[in-house]
Design a protein around this motif. Structure first.
Motif, PDB file in Angstrom:
ATOM      1  N   ASN A  27       0.726  -1.381   0.142  1.00 18.07           N
ATOM      2  CA  ASN A  27      -0.083   0.193  -0.109  1.00 18.07           C
ATOM      3  C   ASN A  27       0.939   1.352  -0.003  1.00 18.07           C
ATOM      4  OD1 ASN A  27      -2.962  -0.876   0.427  1.00 18.07           O
ATOM      5  ND2 ASN A  27      -1.908  -2.202   1.752  1.00 18.07           N
ATOM      6  N   LYS A  28       2.390   0.896  -0.205  1.00 16.57           N
ATOM      7  CA  LYS A  28       3.084   2.280  -0.375  1.00 16.57           C
ATOM      8  C   LYS A  28       3.272   3.048   0.860  1.00 16.57           C
ATOM      9  CE  LYS A  28       3.500   1.245  -4.812  1.00 16.57           C
ATOM     10  NZ  LYS A  28       4.850   0.748  -5.143  1.00 16.57           N
ATOM     11  N   LYS A  29       2.934   2.352   1.948  1.00 12.54           N
ATOM     12  CA  LYS A  29       3.336   2.975   3.195  1.00 12.54           C
ATOM     13  C   LYS A  29       4.766   2.677   3.746  1.00 12.54           C
ATOM     14  CE  LYS A  29      -1.443   2.577   4.629  1.00 12.54           C
ATOM     15  NZ  LYS A  29      -2.546   2.452   5.759  1.00 12.54           N
ATOM     16  N   PRO A  30       5.185   3.513   4.385  1.00 12.12           N
ATOM     17  CA  PRO A  30       6.860   3.398   4.867  1.00 12.12           C
ATOM     18  C   PRO A  30       6.946   2.342   5.981  1.00 12.12           C
ATOM     19  CG  PRO A  30       5.993   5.357   5.911  1.00 12.12           C
ATOM     20  CD  PRO A  30       4.996   4.651   4.976  1.00 12.12           C
ATOM     21  N   PHE A  31       8.276   1.567   5.883  1.00 14.40           N
ATOM     22  CA  PHE A  31       8.701   1.055   7.079  1.00 14.40           C
ATOM     23  C   PHE A  31      10.162   0.915   6.709  1.00 14.40           C
ATOM     24  CE2 PHE A  31       8.808  -2.526   3.865  1.00 14.40           C
ATOM     25  CZ  PHE A  31       9.998  -3.284   4.161  1.00 14.40           C
ATOM     26  N   TYR A  32      10.884   0.648   7.791  1.00  9.86           N
ATOM     27  CA  TYR A  32      12.261   0.482   7.884  1.00  9.86           C
ATOM     28  C   TYR A  32      12.985  -0.647   8.599  1.00  9.86           C
ATOM     29  CZ  TYR A  32      12.507   2.363  12.943  1.00  9.86           C
ATOM     30  OH  TYR A  32      12.603   2.267  14.014  1.00  9.86           O
ATOM     31  N   LEU A  33      14.411  -0.938   8.352  1.00  8.63           N
ATOM     32  CA  LEU A  33      14.918  -2.153   8.830  1.00  8.63           C
ATOM     33  C   LEU A  33      15.644  -1.738  10.065  1.00  8.63           C
ATOM     34  CD1 LEU A  33      15.953  -3.689   5.456  1.00  8.63           C
ATOM     35  CD2 LEU A  33      14.332  -4.676   6.935  1.00  8.63           C
ATOM     36  N   TYR A  34      15.970  -2.583  10.733  1.00  8.79           N
ATOM     37  CA  TYR A  34      16.833  -2.460  11.936  1.00  8.79           C
ATOM     38  C   TYR A  34      17.517  -3.766  12.214  1.00  8.79           C
ATOM     39  CZ  TYR A  34      17.816  -2.469  17.155  1.00  8.79           C
ATOM     40  OH  TYR A  34      18.166  -2.663  18.423  1.00  8.79           O
ATOM     41  N   THR A  35      18.661  -3.711  12.634  1.00  7.90           N
ATOM     42  CA  THR A  35      19.361  -4.782  12.904  1.00  7.90           C
ATOM     43  C   THR A  35      20.751  -4.456  13.718  1.00  7.90           C
ATOM     44  OG1 THR A  35      20.345  -7.166  12.387  1.00  7.90           O
ATOM     45  CG2 THR A  35      20.920  -5.228  11.000  1.00  7.90           C
ATOM     46  N   GLY A  36      21.444  -5.368  14.303  1.00 11.50           N
ATOM     47  CA  GLY A  36      22.482  -4.733  15.184  1.00 11.50           C
ATOM     48  C   GLY A  36      23.685  -5.909  15.215  1.00 11.50           C
ATOM     49  N   ARG A  37      24.649  -5.337  16.048  1.00  4.86           N
ATOM     50  CA  ARG A  37      25.773  -6.275  16.621  1.00  4.86           C
ATOM     51  C   ARG A  37      26.457  -5.813  17.556  1.00  4.86           C
ATOM     52  NH1 ARG A  37      29.375 -10.016  17.133  1.00  4.86           N
ATOM     53  NH2 ARG A  37      31.590  -9.265  16.968  1.00  4.86           N
ATOM     54  N   GLY A  38      26.677  -6.631  18.534  1.00  2.22           N
ATOM     55  CA  GLY A  38      27.502  -6.599  19.828  1.00  2.22           C
ATOM     56  C   GLY A  38      28.930  -6.649  19.553  1.00  2.22           C
ATOM     57  N   ALA A  58      33.684  -1.539  17.849  1.00  3.72           N
ATOM     58  CA  ALA A  58      32.479  -1.153  16.991  1.00  3.72           C
ATOM     59  C   ALA A  58      32.970  -0.516  15.558  1.00  3.72           C
ATOM     60  CB  ALA A  58      31.557  -0.088  17.684  1.00  3.72           C
ATOM     61  N   VAL A  59      33.956   0.028  15.791  1.00  2.09           N
ATOM     62  CA  VAL A  59      34.409   0.796  14.372  1.00  2.09           C
ATOM     63  C   VAL A  59      34.951  -0.522  13.222  1.00  2.09           C
ATOM     64  CG1 VAL A  59      35.897   2.247  13.046  1.00  2.09           C
ATOM     65  CG2 VAL A  59      34.750   2.927  15.299  1.00  2.09           C
ATOM     66  N   GLU A  60      35.657  -1.343  13.933  1.00  2.34           N
ATOM     67  CA  GLU A  60      36.511  -2.304  13.041  1.00  2.34           C
ATOM     68  C   GLU A  60      35.302  -3.398  12.511  1.00  2.34           C
ATOM     69  OE1 GLU A  60      39.331  -2.770  12.110  1.00  2.34           O
ATOM     70  OE2 GLU A  60      39.728  -0.708  12.899  1.00  2.34           O
TER      71      GLU A  60
END
Length: 482
Positions: A163-174, A226-228
């Motif tokens: 329906n052309k409505k927005p969503f976004y993705l979220y993931t991560g790393r420890g 985190a940077v590496e």
């Protein structure tokens, strides 16, 4: 239910009983009638945990290192933990309103157990086909092979997209060390595919604050890792125009919107609840106790005003390993109480260590996995010497009885990294029948892993500090939705 009846039901029957009891608890809480603990939930959970169908070595991690079943439901012999606010056992592992969740049958396998254990819905063929229709792309091999095997509210995400409505993705790393292994790539490989086929923005959280709290690291070490690690993540090929990578130590101090959401979440979760969910004890530092709210905050779009301005209605889709789900069960419980949409989730199964599913991958044991820094020679040596085999003791026995792909780590790794479905199935048939020997199977894996790691290393060399800084700078991202 008497003591004699507690172990009589099947796992699925016990699950239904627990779901019914939770509905009773919720009804009592809604009417402010629960003044004492409801005693039935804990005995039911004990019977569920003791079921022979759940005696799977790979389930130990899923059931919690500190022995907690679900949210605060203890194993037999442990003292129940209760909510100080209501006096009832905090139990929100499942959503009994979801008919597709409660109909998942329990079998003696991790992929069928966990959707029930975590209250999610199984990713079935119908959902995979719908994703294909919506995107116009062939489903990723992780979907085709059940590596991402359960979800929460993925149909809502597809409704929004259609329906052309927005969503976004979220993931991560420890980021606990400089060295990442191939198992760490799984969520990022899949998230990269999701970003490509849905053409949506992505935020990636680097929880360097978490690793400082849990590990023997300095703040500078945690941020450096985190940077590496961000360089390895960037090397997966994410679109710089649609991806924001952030360090908690760096971003939370410059984003009032993010911190405001952290505080909102903290206000709506009690200490007893986080103890029940995560197994915290009175000796844990207060930083650990407050951290879950920080991992939850990126689930809400106004944590990123540079991307979504002040919008609070953009839903989030989180691809993650199943062991991260407790954070987001908590998040989904809090979301409607602070006026935000619940995040949707896609769960991946566990990635096995080289020595087998009963062992653990560790950066301190270089032979426990294939690391992204390994040379071609190291990869060959590790696979040949350390990859757990499902083959027989002798060539003659193997030719006669065949190998066991269910426990053979080389075959498991091929299910993650070999793209060709037909070739994978042929390998399975040959190894199971005895036509293919263990050494030949390991050779197939080596030929897949060596170029995969070499190509990743080449891409990582191209990731400069300036590129990392650009990915980690708060900014407006490019995406199609208005």
């Amino acid at each position: 239910m008497s003591n004699g009846e507690q172990g009589c039901g099947s796992p699925l029957e016990l699950f239904h009983s627990i779901a019914a009891q939770e509905e009773l608890v919720r009804d009592l809480k809604a009417r402010n009638a629960a003044k004492k603990p409801v005693p039935l939930l804990c005995p039911l959970s004990w019977a569920f945990r003791a079921s022979p169908a759940l005696k799977h070595p790979a389930l130990e991690g899923a059931l919690g290192a500190r022995g907690s079943l679900g949210c605060g439901l203890p194993f037999p012999g442990q003292r129940p933990q209760h909510s100080s606010a209501s006096g009832v056992v905090y139990f929100d592992s499942w959503d009994p309103k979801s008919s597709s969740s409660v109909e998942v049958l329990l079998e003696d396998s991790i992929s069928s157990f966990l959707p029930v254990r975590f209250g999610s819905s199984k990713i079935d063929k119908e959902l995979v086909n719908r994703i294909e229709r919506a995107t116009g792309q062939r489903p990723h091999r992780f979907l085709r092979r059940g590596i991402f095997f359960s979800h929460r509210d993925m149909h809502q995400i597809l409704d929004a997209y259609e329906n052309k409505k927005p969503f976004y993705l979220y993931t991560g790393r420890g980021p606990s060390s400089e060295a990442m292994h191939v198992g760490h790539l799984i969520p990022f490989i899949f998230t990269k595919w999701l970003q490509d086929v849905f053409n949506v923005p992505l935020v990636i959280q680097m929880t360097d604050d978490e690793k400082y709290l849990w590990k023997d690291l300095t703040l500078d070490q945690a941020y450096g890792y985190a940077v590496e690690n961000a360089k390895d993540i960037i090397a997966c090929g994410f679109d710089i125009n649609k991806t924001f990578i952030f360090s908690d130590l760096d971003y939370m101090g410059m984003s009032p919107g993010f911190y405001k959401n952290v505080v909102k979440i903290q206000k709506h979760v009690t200490f007893n609840q986080v103890k029940g969910i995560f197994g915290f004890t009175d000796s844990d530092c207060i930083g650990k106790i407050s951290f879950p709210a920080i991992q939850a905050a990126p689930s809400f779009s106004n944590s990123f005003p540079q991307i979504f301005r002040d919008r609070t209605d953009v839903q989030c889709l989180i691809p993650c390993a199943i062991d991260q789900d407790p954070y987001f069960r908590m998040t989904r419980d809090v979301a409607p109480r602070i006026g935000y949409p619940k995040p949707a989730l896609l769960h991946s199964t566990f990635f096995p260590a080289l020595q087998g599913a009963q062992t653990k991958m560790s950066a301190s044991d270089p032979n426990s996995s294939i690391f992204l820094t390994d040379t071609a020679k190291q990869i060959k040596t590790k696979v040949n010497k350390h990859a757990f085999s499902g083959g027989r003791d002798t060539v003659e026995e193997h030719r006669q009885f065949g190998g066991n792909c269910d426990v053979d780590v080389s075959f498991m790794y091929l299910t993650f990294f070999l793209e060709d479905d037909d070739k994978l199935e042929q390998i399975r048939r040959d190894y199971t029948s005895g036509a293919m020997l263990t050494g030949e199977l390991k050779k197939e894996l080596i030929e897949v892993l060596q170029p995969l790691i070499a190509e990743h290393q080449a891409r990582r060399k191209e990731v400069t500090d300036e590129i990392v800084k650009e990915f980690m700078t708060p900014r407006k991202l490019s995406y199609d939705f208005q």
